[in-house]
Design a protein around this motif. Structure first.
Motif, PDB file in Angstrom:
ATOM      1  N   HIS A 154      23.139  37.113 -10.372  1.00 13.03           N
ATOM      2  CA  HIS A 154      23.622  38.201  -9.357  1.00 13.03           C
ATOM      3  C   HIS A 154      24.538  37.522  -8.276  1.00 13.03           C
ATOM      4  O   HIS A 154      24.244  37.711  -6.896  1.00 13.03           O
ATOM      5  CB  HIS A 154      22.211  38.496  -8.597  1.00 13.03           C
ATOM      6  N   GLY A 155      25.536  36.998  -9.097  1.00  7.59           N
ATOM      7  CA  GLY A 155      26.636  36.471  -8.112  1.00  7.59           C
ATOM      8  C   GLY A 155      27.736  37.214  -7.735  1.00  7.59           C
ATOM      9  O   GLY A 155      27.961  38.413  -8.280  1.00  7.59           O
ATOM     10  N   ASP A 156      28.722  36.804  -6.950  1.00  4.09           N
ATOM     11  CA  ASP A 156      30.074  37.369  -6.667  1.00  4.09           C
ATOM     12  C   ASP A 156      30.700  37.082  -7.828  1.00  4.09           C
ATOM     13  O   ASP A 156      30.728  35.924  -8.305  1.00  4.09           O
ATOM     14  CB  ASP A 156      30.591  37.100  -5.479  1.00  4.09           C
ATOM     15  N   TYR A 157      31.961  37.787  -8.186  1.00  3.38           N
ATOM     16  CA  TYR A 157      32.984  37.541  -9.046  1.00  3.38           C
ATOM     17  C   TYR A 157      34.490  37.798  -8.766  1.00  3.38           C
ATOM     18  O   TYR A 157      34.409  38.881  -8.170  1.00  3.38           O
ATOM     19  CB  TYR A 157      32.451  38.485 -10.638  1.00  3.38           C
ATOM     20  N   GLU A 158      35.189  37.127  -9.071  1.00  4.41           N
ATOM     21  CA  GLU A 158      36.563  37.180  -8.674  1.00  4.41           C
ATOM     22  C   GLU A 158      37.455  36.871  -9.773  1.00  4.41           C
ATOM     23  O   GLU A 158      37.102  35.836 -10.499  1.00  4.41           O
ATOM     24  CB  GLU A 158      37.048  36.436  -7.684  1.00  4.41           C
ATOM     25  N   ASP A 159      38.527  37.585 -10.251  1.00  3.40           N
ATOM     26  CA  ASP A 159      39.390  37.216 -11.416  1.00  3.40           C
ATOM     27  C   ASP A 159      40.501  37.033 -10.611  1.00  3.40           C
ATOM     28  O   ASP A 159      41.375  37.759  -9.796  1.00  3.40           O
ATOM     29  CB  ASP A 159      39.344  38.273 -12.422  1.00  3.40           C
ATOM     30  N   ILE A 160      41.284  35.704 -11.084  1.00  3.66           N
ATOM     31  CA  ILE A 160      42.533  35.439 -10.386  1.00  3.66           C
ATOM     32  C   ILE A 160      43.654  35.812 -11.349  1.00  3.66           C
ATOM     33  O   ILE A 160      43.834  35.356 -12.471  1.00  3.66           O
ATOM     34  CB  ILE A 160      42.615  34.140 -10.254  1.00  3.66           C
ATOM     35  N   ALA A 161      44.537  36.675 -11.368  1.00  4.13           N
ATOM     36  CA  ALA A 161      45.824  37.025 -11.923  1.00  4.13           C
ATOM     37  C   ALA A 161      46.648  35.880 -12.235  1.00  4.13           C
ATOM     38  O   ALA A 161      46.757  35.154 -11.344  1.00  4.13           O
ATOM     39  CB  ALA A 161      46.571  38.234 -11.322  1.00  4.13           C
TER      40      ALA A 161
ATOM     41  N   PRO B 210      23.135  31.867  -3.204  1.00  6.79           N
ATOM     42  CA  PRO B 210      24.267  32.583  -3.664  1.00  6.79           C
ATOM     43  C   PRO B 210      25.177  31.955  -4.531  1.00  6.79           C
ATOM     44  O   PRO B 210      25.443  30.618  -4.659  1.00  6.79           O
ATOM     45  CB  PRO B 210      25.187  32.590  -2.306  1.00  6.79           C
ATOM     46  N   ALA B 211      25.830  32.662  -5.555  1.00  7.46           N
ATOM     47  CA  ALA B 211      26.857  32.365  -6.396  1.00  7.46           C
ATOM     48  C   ALA B 211      28.019  32.950  -6.594  1.00  7.46           C
ATOM     49  O   ALA B 211      28.210  33.981  -6.346  1.00  7.46           O
ATOM     50  CB  ALA B 211      26.032  32.326  -8.078  1.00  7.46           C
ATOM     51  N   PHE B 212      29.160  31.997  -7.094  1.00  9.14           N
ATOM     52  CA  PHE B 212      30.501  32.545  -6.956  1.00  9.14           C
ATOM     53  C   PHE B 212      31.045  32.257  -8.378  1.00  9.14           C
ATOM     54  O   PHE B 212      31.325  30.987  -8.419  1.00  9.14           O
ATOM     55  CB  PHE B 212      31.267  32.418  -5.825  1.00  9.14           C
ATOM     56  N   ILE B 213      31.393  32.999  -9.130  1.00  9.22           N
ATOM     57  CA  ILE B 213      32.096  32.858 -10.279  1.00  9.22           C
ATOM     58  C   ILE B 213      33.612  33.490 -10.275  1.00  9.22           C
ATOM     59  O   ILE B 213      33.786  34.385  -9.998  1.00  9.22           O
ATOM     60  CB  ILE B 213      31.355  33.671 -11.576  1.00  9.22           C
ATOM     61  N   ILE B 214      34.504  32.423 -10.316  1.00 10.76           N
ATOM     62  CA  ILE B 214      35.991  32.664 -10.448  1.00 10.76           C
ATOM     63  C   ILE B 214      36.530  32.404 -11.763  1.00 10.76           C
ATOM     64  O   ILE B 214      36.259  31.259 -12.455  1.00 10.76           O
ATOM     65  CB  ILE B 214      36.613  31.781  -9.270  1.00 10.76           C
ATOM     66  N   SER B 215      37.288  33.408 -12.315  1.00  8.13           N
ATOM     67  CA  SER B 215      37.918  33.317 -13.670  1.00  8.13           C
ATOM     68  C   SER B 215      39.421  33.561 -13.460  1.00  8.13           C
ATOM     69  O   SER B 215      39.865  34.238 -12.404  1.00  8.13           O
ATOM     70  CB  SER B 215      37.119  34.221 -14.698  1.00  8.13           C
TER      71      SER B 215
ATOM     72  N   VAL C 104      37.199  30.066 -21.022  1.00  7.69           N
ATOM     73  CA  VAL C 104      36.133  30.775 -20.635  1.00  7.69           C
ATOM     74  C   VAL C 104      36.861  32.433 -20.338  1.00  7.69           C
ATOM     75  O   VAL C 104      37.628  32.445 -19.480  1.00  7.69           O
ATOM     76  CB  VAL C 104      35.350  30.583 -19.540  1.00  7.69           C
ATOM     77  N   ASN C 105      36.637  33.378 -21.304  1.00  6.10           N
ATOM     78  CA  ASN C 105      37.187  34.409 -21.229  1.00  6.10           C
ATOM     79  C   ASN C 105      36.481  35.223 -19.902  1.00  6.10           C
ATOM     80  O   ASN C 105      35.549  35.099 -19.699  1.00  6.10           O
ATOM     81  CB  ASN C 105      37.397  35.377 -22.173  1.00  6.10           C
ATOM     82  N   GLN C 106      37.189  36.538 -19.481  1.00  6.46           N
ATOM     83  CA  GLN C 106      36.849  37.127 -18.239  1.00  6.46           C
ATOM     84  C   GLN C 106      35.357  37.829 -18.436  1.00  6.46           C
ATOM     85  O   GLN C 106      34.611  37.754 -17.596  1.00  6.46           O
ATOM     86  CB  GLN C 106      37.675  38.254 -17.902  1.00  6.46           C
ATOM     87  N   THR C 107      35.080  38.514 -19.726  1.00  2.00           N
ATOM     88  CA  THR C 107      33.863  38.881 -20.096  1.00  2.00           C
ATOM     89  C   THR C 107      32.979  37.985 -19.962  1.00  2.00           C
ATOM     90  O   THR C 107      31.891  38.285 -19.416  1.00  2.00           O
ATOM     91  CB  THR C 107      34.007  39.576 -21.542  1.00  2.00           C
ATOM     92  N   GLU C 108      32.878  37.050 -20.517  1.00  2.00           N
ATOM     93  CA  GLU C 108      31.966  35.687 -20.247  1.00  2.00           C
ATOM     94  C   GLU C 108      31.748  35.483 -18.866  1.00  2.00           C
ATOM     95  O   GLU C 108      30.745  35.106 -18.329  1.00  2.00           O
ATOM     96  CB  GLU C 108      32.288  34.588 -21.104  1.00  2.00           C
ATOM     97  N   ALA C 109      32.778  35.297 -18.257  1.00  2.00           N
ATOM     98  CA  ALA C 109      32.481  34.906 -16.647  1.00  2.00           C
ATOM     99  C   ALA C 109      31.866  36.126 -16.030  1.00  2.00           C
ATOM    100  O   ALA C 109      30.885  35.609 -14.919  1.00  2.00           O
ATOM    101  CB  ALA C 109      33.874  34.583 -16.026  1.00  2.00           C
ATOM    102  N   LYS C 110      32.344  37.107 -16.111  1.00  2.00           N
ATOM    103  CA  LYS C 110      31.721  38.503 -15.486  1.00  2.00           C
ATOM    104  C   LYS C 110      30.268  38.335 -15.745  1.00  2.00           C
ATOM    105  O   LYS C 110      29.117  38.569 -15.049  1.00  2.00           O
ATOM    106  CB  LYS C 110      32.109  39.591 -15.772  1.00  2.00           C
ATOM    107  N   ALA C 111      29.692  37.970 -17.167  1.00  5.08           N
ATOM    108  CA  ALA C 111      28.653  38.383 -17.572  1.00  5.08           C
ATOM    109  C   ALA C 111      27.654  37.372 -16.752  1.00  5.08           C
ATOM    110  O   ALA C 111      26.260  37.418 -16.545  1.00  5.08           O
ATOM    111  CB  ALA C 111      28.434  38.052 -19.220  1.00  5.08           C
ATOM    112  N   LEU C 112      28.138  35.859 -16.498  1.00  3.34           N
ATOM    113  CA  LEU C 112      27.470  35.094 -15.808  1.00  3.34           C
ATOM    114  C   LEU C 112      27.262  35.397 -14.599  1.00  3.34           C
ATOM    115  O   LEU C 112      26.108  35.329 -13.952  1.00  3.34           O
ATOM    116  CB  LEU C 112      28.127  33.482 -15.946  1.00  3.34           C
ATOM    117  N   SER C 113      28.134  35.914 -13.987  1.00  2.00           N
ATOM    118  CA  SER C 113      28.110  36.567 -12.361  1.00  2.00           C
ATOM    119  C   SER C 113      26.978  37.611 -12.589  1.00  2.00           C
ATOM    120  O   SER C 113      26.200  37.527 -11.524  1.00  2.00           O
ATOM    121  CB  SER C 113      29.467  36.987 -12.071  1.00  2.00           C
ATOM    122  N   ASP C 114      26.781  38.383 -13.552  1.00  4.46           N
ATOM    123  CA  ASP C 114      25.808  39.432 -13.439  1.00  4.46           C
ATOM    124  C   ASP C 114      24.497  38.754 -13.651  1.00  4.46           C
ATOM    125  O   ASP C 114      23.558  39.259 -12.742  1.00  4.46           O
ATOM    126  CB  ASP C 114      26.162  40.426 -14.381  1.00  4.46           C
TER     127      ASP C 114
END
Length: 75
Positions: free
Chosen positions: A36-43, A11-16, A23-33
């Protein structure tokens, strides 16, 4: 990075942070994809999420670890 991310089997968890200047949100989400990891963005957080938003960070990580352990998907 793509080559290695695709090989991750646990399991992988990418938090941006929405305000991250490194590291922008697009890059972090792409890594998560890719892994096959989970992704969360912190406002309103930057690159130092554990320092900037420790309660939110800790809760997200705790939830992820609990869910990963309970699912045993990576064993």
């Amino acid at each position: 990075l793509d080559f290695f991310a695709k090989k991750i089997k646990c399991p992988a968890f990418i938090i941006s942070g929405s305000q991250d200047q490194l590291v922008n949100q697009t890059e972090a989400k792409a890594l998560s994809d890719l892994c096959h990891g989970d992704y969360e963005d912190i406002a309103d957080a930057g690159h130092s999420i554990p320092i900037e938003s420790p309660k939110v960070f800790n809760k997200l990580v705790q939830t992820f670890l609990t869910r990963s352990y309970e699912n045993h998907a990576w064993r």
